[in-house]
Motif scaffolding. Structure first.
Motif, PDB file in Angstrom:
ATOM      1  N   ALA A   1     121.731  16.741  -9.064  1.00  0.00           N
ATOM      2  CA  ALA A   1     123.020  17.101  -9.643  1.00  0.00           C
ATOM      3  C   ALA A   1     123.658  18.263  -8.905  1.00  0.00           C
ATOM      4  N   ASN A   2     122.849  19.197  -8.414  1.00  0.00           N
ATOM      5  CA  ASN A   2     123.367  20.311  -7.612  1.00  0.00           C
ATOM      6  C   ASN A   2     123.560  19.912  -6.147  1.00  0.00           C
ATOM      7  N   ALA A   3     122.594  19.149  -5.619  1.00  0.00           N
ATOM      8  CA  ALA A   3     122.678  18.763  -4.217  1.00  0.00           C
ATOM      9  C   ALA A   3     123.916  17.922  -3.937  1.00  0.00           C
ATOM     10  N   LEU A   4     124.260  17.011  -4.870  1.00  0.00           N
ATOM     11  CA  LEU A   4     125.426  16.153  -4.667  1.00  0.00           C
ATOM     12  C   LEU A   4     126.731  16.908  -4.874  1.00  0.00           C
ATOM     13  N   ALA A   5     126.673  18.031  -5.570  1.00  0.00           N
ATOM     14  CA  ALA A   5     127.882  18.827  -5.795  1.00  0.00           C
ATOM     15  C   ALA A   5     128.109  19.843  -4.701  1.00  0.00           C
ATOM     16  N   ALA A   6     127.088  20.103  -3.879  1.00  0.00           N
ATOM     17  CA  ALA A   6     127.200  21.128  -2.838  1.00  0.00           C
ATOM     18  C   ALA A   6     128.249  20.725  -1.818  1.00  0.00           C
ATOM     19  N   SER A   7     129.066  21.673  -1.387  1.00  0.00           N
ATOM     20  CA  SER A   7     130.117  21.399  -0.409  1.00  0.00           C
ATOM     21  C   SER A   7     129.583  21.361   1.014  1.00  0.00           C
ATOM     22  N   ASP A   8     128.437  22.028   1.261  1.00  0.00           N
ATOM     23  CA  ASP A   8     127.859  22.016   2.603  1.00  0.00           C
ATOM     24  C   ASP A   8     126.740  20.990   2.660  1.00  0.00           C
ATOM     25  N   ASP A   9     126.396  20.602   3.886  1.00  0.00           N
ATOM     26  CA  ASP A   9     125.357  19.595   4.072  1.00  0.00           C
ATOM     27  C   ASP A   9     123.969  20.167   3.901  1.00  0.00           C
ATOM     28  N   GLY A  10     123.836  21.465   4.079  1.00  0.00           N
ATOM     29  CA  GLY A  10     122.525  22.093   3.959  1.00  0.00           C
ATOM     30  C   GLY A  10     121.618  21.706   5.087  1.00  0.00           C
ATOM     31  N   GLY A  11     120.364  22.092   4.969  1.00  0.00           N
ATOM     32  CA  GLY A  11     119.393  21.754   6.008  1.00  0.00           C
ATOM     33  C   GLY A  11     119.378  22.779   7.099  1.00  0.00           C
ATOM     34  N   GLU A  12     118.324  22.820   7.849  1.00  0.00           N
ATOM     35  CA  GLU A  12     118.178  23.787   8.916  1.00  0.00           C
ATOM     36  C   GLU A  12     118.952  23.318  10.134  1.00  0.00           C
ATOM     37  N   SER A  13     119.542  24.263  10.846  1.00  0.00           N
ATOM     38  CA  SER A  13     120.220  23.932  12.092  1.00  0.00           C
ATOM     39  C   SER A  13     119.203  23.974  13.210  1.00  0.00           C
ATOM     40  N   GLY A  14     119.084  22.864  13.935  1.00  0.00           N
ATOM     41  CA  GLY A  14     118.089  22.809  14.992  1.00  0.00           C
ATOM     42  C   GLY A  14     116.732  22.378  14.466  1.00  0.00           C
ATOM     43  N   ASP A  15     115.790  22.206  15.374  1.00  0.00           N
ATOM     44  CA  ASP A  15     114.450  21.755  15.043  1.00  0.00           C
ATOM     45  C   ASP A  15     113.466  22.886  15.304  1.00  0.00           C
ATOM     46  N   PRO A  16     112.882  23.485  14.248  1.00  0.00           N
ATOM     47  CA  PRO A  16     111.962  24.604  14.474  1.00  0.00           C
ATOM     48  C   PRO A  16     110.722  24.189  15.246  1.00  0.00           C
ATOM     49  N   LEU A  17     110.347  22.909  15.149  1.00  0.00           N
ATOM     50  CA  LEU A  17     109.168  22.463  15.881  1.00  0.00           C
ATOM     51  C   LEU A  17     109.403  22.445  17.384  1.00  0.00           C
ATOM     52  N   ALA A  18     110.665  22.339  17.795  1.00  0.00           N
ATOM     53  CA  ALA A  18     110.952  22.265  19.228  1.00  0.00           C
ATOM     54  C   ALA A  18     110.510  23.548  19.933  1.00  0.00           C
ATOM     55  N   GLU A  19     110.647  24.691  19.250  1.00  0.00           N
ATOM     56  CA  GLU A  19     110.243  25.955  19.870  1.00  0.00           C
ATOM     57  C   GLU A  19     108.727  26.035  20.008  1.00  0.00           C
ATOM     58  N   LEU A  20     108.012  25.567  18.984  1.00  0.00           N
ATOM     59  CA  LEU A  20     106.555  25.549  19.093  1.00  0.00           C
ATOM     60  C   LEU A  20     106.112  24.592  20.192  1.00  0.00           C
ATOM     61  N   ALA A  21     106.783  23.447  20.281  1.00  0.00           N
ATOM     62  CA  ALA A  21     106.432  22.483  21.318  1.00  0.00           C
ATOM     63  C   ALA A  21     106.686  23.058  22.700  1.00  0.00           C
ATOM     64  N   ALA A  22     107.823  23.759  22.866  1.00  0.00           N
ATOM     65  CA  ALA A  22     108.136  24.359  24.163  1.00  0.00           C
ATOM     66  C   ALA A  22     107.111  25.429  24.533  1.00  0.00           C
ATOM     67  N   ALA A  23     106.672  26.194  23.534  1.00  0.00           N
ATOM     68  CA  ALA A  23     105.668  27.227  23.810  1.00  0.00           C
ATOM     69  C   ALA A  23     104.340  26.622  24.238  1.00  0.00           C
ATOM     70  N   ALA A  24     104.066  25.378  23.774  1.00  0.00           N
ATOM     71  CA  ALA A  24     102.820  24.703  24.135  1.00  0.00           C
ATOM     72  C   ALA A  24     102.956  23.884  25.405  1.00  0.00           C
ATOM     73  N   GLY A  25     104.157  23.912  26.015  1.00  0.00           N
ATOM     74  CA  GLY A  25     104.344  23.182  27.263  1.00  0.00           C
ATOM     75  C   GLY A  25     104.826  21.758  27.100  1.00  0.00           C
ATOM     76  N   TYR A  26     105.330  21.409  25.923  1.00  0.00           N
ATOM     77  CA  TYR A  26     105.835  20.056  25.689  1.00  0.00           C
ATOM     78  C   TYR A  26     107.358  20.086  25.709  1.00  0.00           C
ATOM     79  N   ASP A  27     107.959  19.066  26.314  1.00  0.00           N
ATOM     80  CA  ASP A  27     109.415  18.974  26.315  1.00  0.00           C
ATOM     81  C   ASP A  27     109.933  18.149  25.144  1.00  0.00           C
ATOM     82  N   ASP A  28     109.029  17.616  24.338  1.00  0.00           N
ATOM     83  CA  ASP A  28     109.399  16.761  23.215  1.00  0.00           C
ATOM     84  C   ASP A  28     108.603  17.204  21.984  1.00  0.00           C
TER      85      ASP A  28
END
Length: 735
Positions: free
Chosen positions: A111-138
């Motif tokens: 009921a609140n999520a459908l009323a929210a004016s913004d899409d919410g959610g995190e911008s970007g993928d936090p796992l991408a930074e961990l993957a890059a630190a481990a030497g992965y490009d994906d």
């Protein structure tokens, strides 16, 4: 005396930060829950879906499924929370059901999520930074290598620590306001669970949220301030079937994974997953006529294991098995690799929900009809050939047509292999998509059953401003196909009123074929179409009366459009096979053929249609052609008359040598500039003939020789040879 604060301090809370739809996370979570033995479980998901938790263990519930929340007043405003068997949240729900552990959802209510004016959610993928630190490009490959290929109940603390470091990192994405409100609500739900007596509380949430929920919860006042005044709408939540393809990131799902089919395999096949996977791949390739032997599979397993060893991985992951498939099983053919990705890596599987799940009456009516007619919702395309003489198959046809009227295109009409057996046949391509669940809810505003809803919608559309005759004839056709008898009378009345106000004969001509088709379908399906026959008769009377004025003064393009309409109307009248209608139409064509102020393409076509109907004989047709080619008409006008007369029927010149001599003689008489002027139209006329017809015309010209009265004198052989080569090219005759 023990206070509530003391009790809270005695309670133990474990936060399990998971990756949505990760089989490694799901397996690790299951092990961790069995080790922790919680007495209460909270799961990231809409809090107002708590009443639906009891359906998880019900008979008929089969993932992938999704929680669907929608606003009843505007059903298109909806949101989904999907779960597969390999989703950690689903495994937590299953654990709670199996061990009778109280379980609740702890995220913001729908009921609140459908009323929210913004899409919410995190911008970007936090796992991408961990993957890059481990030497992965994906990031997906990194998570697959580190987490998904094994099960470890102790991995959650490390994941939470890594996410905390990311959230505190200055280069990390800023946590948006919507996420902060979600986490505040989660903490509030945790406080309520502890206050209610939970002593071993397990919280299952996305890894990104885990640091915000771990440790002391602190005072509630700041969270209450964040949540105060949040917008809210009335929302309804239910379970709906889902598919693996809709869990894929390619579908646009923000929390999706690139390989749901692979993840499902990893979760369900714990023994020799690589060998079993490559065996499945071999089966798919064999189904596409690619020769794949057991030796190929053995070699592919060996290559995947070798690649995993070289990359210091405990088990071959998706990248390794895909490279083995590409090299060994597909021989480097990227097309077949894409087939494997579509059919197995992404895969397709449609879940199911129990009968007792809350739903709108229209959905219940659809489910009941599907059971009666033995139709199954399937996510992969399936061809359905129907024989309308059989009651069940006729009812199937009506169901699919009603759904199409309501905007639910589960079935798409196609031309099937049995189409040539007559109008008693229909062919459909069926493919169920999860978003149809929302479409059914949207359509429920028209009525509680498919029949009532389809009738209400088609009548509403018919009454809309700007509806055309063509729209109404299409609607009538659909109403008969869908067996909407109660709507037919209203549609016919509306059709009569619109036709009476429409003075454009081209609109009336365009509507006549549709009406005739509707009459024939009505007869085939046993529908009373007597009233519709009266409408068609009235339409034909107005067409015949207005045709002379409608064809006067048309240019070439307009004449071509009217000619196409006349052809379609002629076919419709012939198909109806009604003596009165045929007589009226042929009389109108006779009047058109006598006109001298009408474009030659239309006069030529009228003569041709009258000749086909036997109203005028071949001799009369030849005399009219001769008159059209006489002195006084321009070469372009003559070419247009020939195009109208011959268009689509080249064999007429083969069988009627008198007509052939007339056309041939006219062509011989053209001066060079006149020939060049008429050549484009002639090429269009003769180019529309079948290649066999063109060859037959060429042979007839060669064998017959000059026609009667043709004088042969002063022939320039060199120029004649050039002309003959041009004619041969036009007629498709090998020189």
């Amino acid at each position: 005396m023990t206070t509530s604060a003391d009790a809270a301090r005695e309670a133990v809370t474990r936060v399990f930060g998971i990756r949505h739809h990760g089989p490694g996370s799901a397996r690790s979570l299951r092990l961790a829950l069995e080790e922790f033995a919680p007495d209460t479980i909270l799961i990231e998901g809409p809090a107002d879906a708590d009443p639906l938790v009891g359906f998880v263990a019900a008979d008929g519930m089969r993932p992938p499924v999704a929680l669907l929340a929608y606003v009843p007043a505007t059903p298109a405003r909806a949101a989904f929370w999907p779960y597969a068997s390999f989703s950690p949240e689903w495994q937590a729900l299953r654990y709670a059901a199996e061990f009778a552990v109280p379980v609740r959802f702890c995220d913001l209510p729908a009921a609140n999520a459908l009323a929210a004016s913004d899409d919410g959610g995190e911008s970007g993928d936090p796992l991408a930074e961990l993957a890059a630190a481990a030497g992965y490009d994906d990031a997906e490959r990194w998570w697959d290598a580190v987490v998904e290929s094994s099960a470890d109940a102790t991995a959650f603390d490390a994941i939470t620590e890594a996410m905390a470091a990311l959230r505190d990192s200055p280069v990390s994405a800023v946590v948006d306001a919507h996420t902060l409100r979600r986490e505040a609500f989660m903490r509030q739900t945790m406080r309520k669970a502890l206050k209610a007596g939970a002593r071993r509380l397990a919280v299952v949430c996305g890894a990104w949220h885990a640091p915000a929920l771990t440790g002391p919860l602190g005072p509630a006042a700041p969270d209450m301030r964040l949540l105060k005044g949040m917008p809210k709408v009335k929302a309804t939540v239910t379970w709906v079937p889902w598919t693996h393809s809709r869990l894929s990131t390619a579908s646009g799902y923000g929390a999706g994974v690139t390989s749901p089919g692979w993840y499902h395999h990893l979760f369900t096949e714990t023994e020799q997953p690589v060998a079993r996977w490559l065996t499945k791949v071999a089966g798919v390739l064999r189904a596409h006529d690619l020769p794949v032997s057991s030796a190929h599979v053995i070699e592919a397993v060996r290559l995947a294991d070798t690649l995993a060893t070289l990359r210091t991985r405990a088990l071959a992951g998706l990248s390794e098995v895909t490279e083995a498939v590409r090299s060994v099983l597909c021989g480097g053919d990227e097309t077949m690799v894409r087939v494997v990705v579509a059919e197995l890596v992404v895969g397709e599987a449609l879940g199911a929900v129990p009968e007792g799940v809350p739903t709108v009456p229209l959905d219940a009516d659809l489910r009941a009809a599907m059971r009666t007619l033995r139709l199954k919702q399937e996510p992969t395309p399936k061809t359905l050939d129907l024989d309308l003489r059989k009651d069940r198959e006729l009812e199937r046809s009506r169901l699919l047509h009603r759904l199409r009227l309501l905007g639910i295109d589960w079935g798409t009409p196609i031309t099937g292999e049995v189409r040539n057996t007559g109008t008693f046949r229909e062919s459909w391509r069926l493919k169920w998509r999860p978003e149809f669940a929302v479409a059914v809810i949207e359509a429920s505003r028209w009525g509680p059953t498919l029949r009532i809803a389809a009738q209400a919608k088609i009548l509403d559309t018919a009454q809309s401003t700007g509806v055309t005759l063509a729209d109404l004839t299409d609607a009538l056709d659909l109403a008969l196909l869908a067996d909407l008898g109660d709507a037919t009378e209203g549609l016919i009345t509306r059709l009569e009123s619109v036709a009476a106000l429409d003075h454009d004969v081209t609109h009336l001509l365009a509507a006549l074929p549709g009406l005739t088709k509707t009459l024939r379908y009505g007869d085939v399906r046993g529908t009373d179409t007597e009233a519709l026959g009266h409408v068609a008769d009235g339409l034909l009377v107005r067409i015949c009366a207005g045709l002379p004025g409608a064809v006067t003064g048309l240019d070439t393009d307009a004449a071509a459009q009217v000619r196409a309409l006349i052809d379609a109307a002629h076919t419709a009248v012939h198909t109806r096979d009604d003596a009165w209608s045929t007589a009226q139409w042929l009389t109108a064509l006779e009047k058109l053929a006598e006109r001298a102020d009408v474009h030659g393409a239309l006069v030529g076509r009228a003569v041709r249609l009258l000749s086909d109907a036997g109203v005028i004989d071949e001799g009369q047709a030849a005399r009219r052609l001769s008159a059209a080619l006489s002195i006084g008409n321009t070469p372009a006008a003559k070419a247009a008359w020939i195009d109208g007369f011959l268009g689509g029927r080249g064999l007429l010149l083969v069988h009627d040598r008198e007509l052939l001599h007339l056309v041939d003689g006219w062509l011989e008489s053209l001066a060079e500039d006149q020939f060049v002027e008429t050549l484009p139209l002639l090429r269009r006329t003769f180019g529309a003939f079948e290649s066999g017809e063109r060859r037959a015309i060429g042979r007839a010209v060669r064998d017959t020789g000059p026609g009667p009265g043709t004088a042969v004198a002063d022939i320039d052989s060199a120029r004649g040879l050039l002309a003959m080569r041009t004619v041969a090219e036009i007629l498709g005759v090998n020189s």
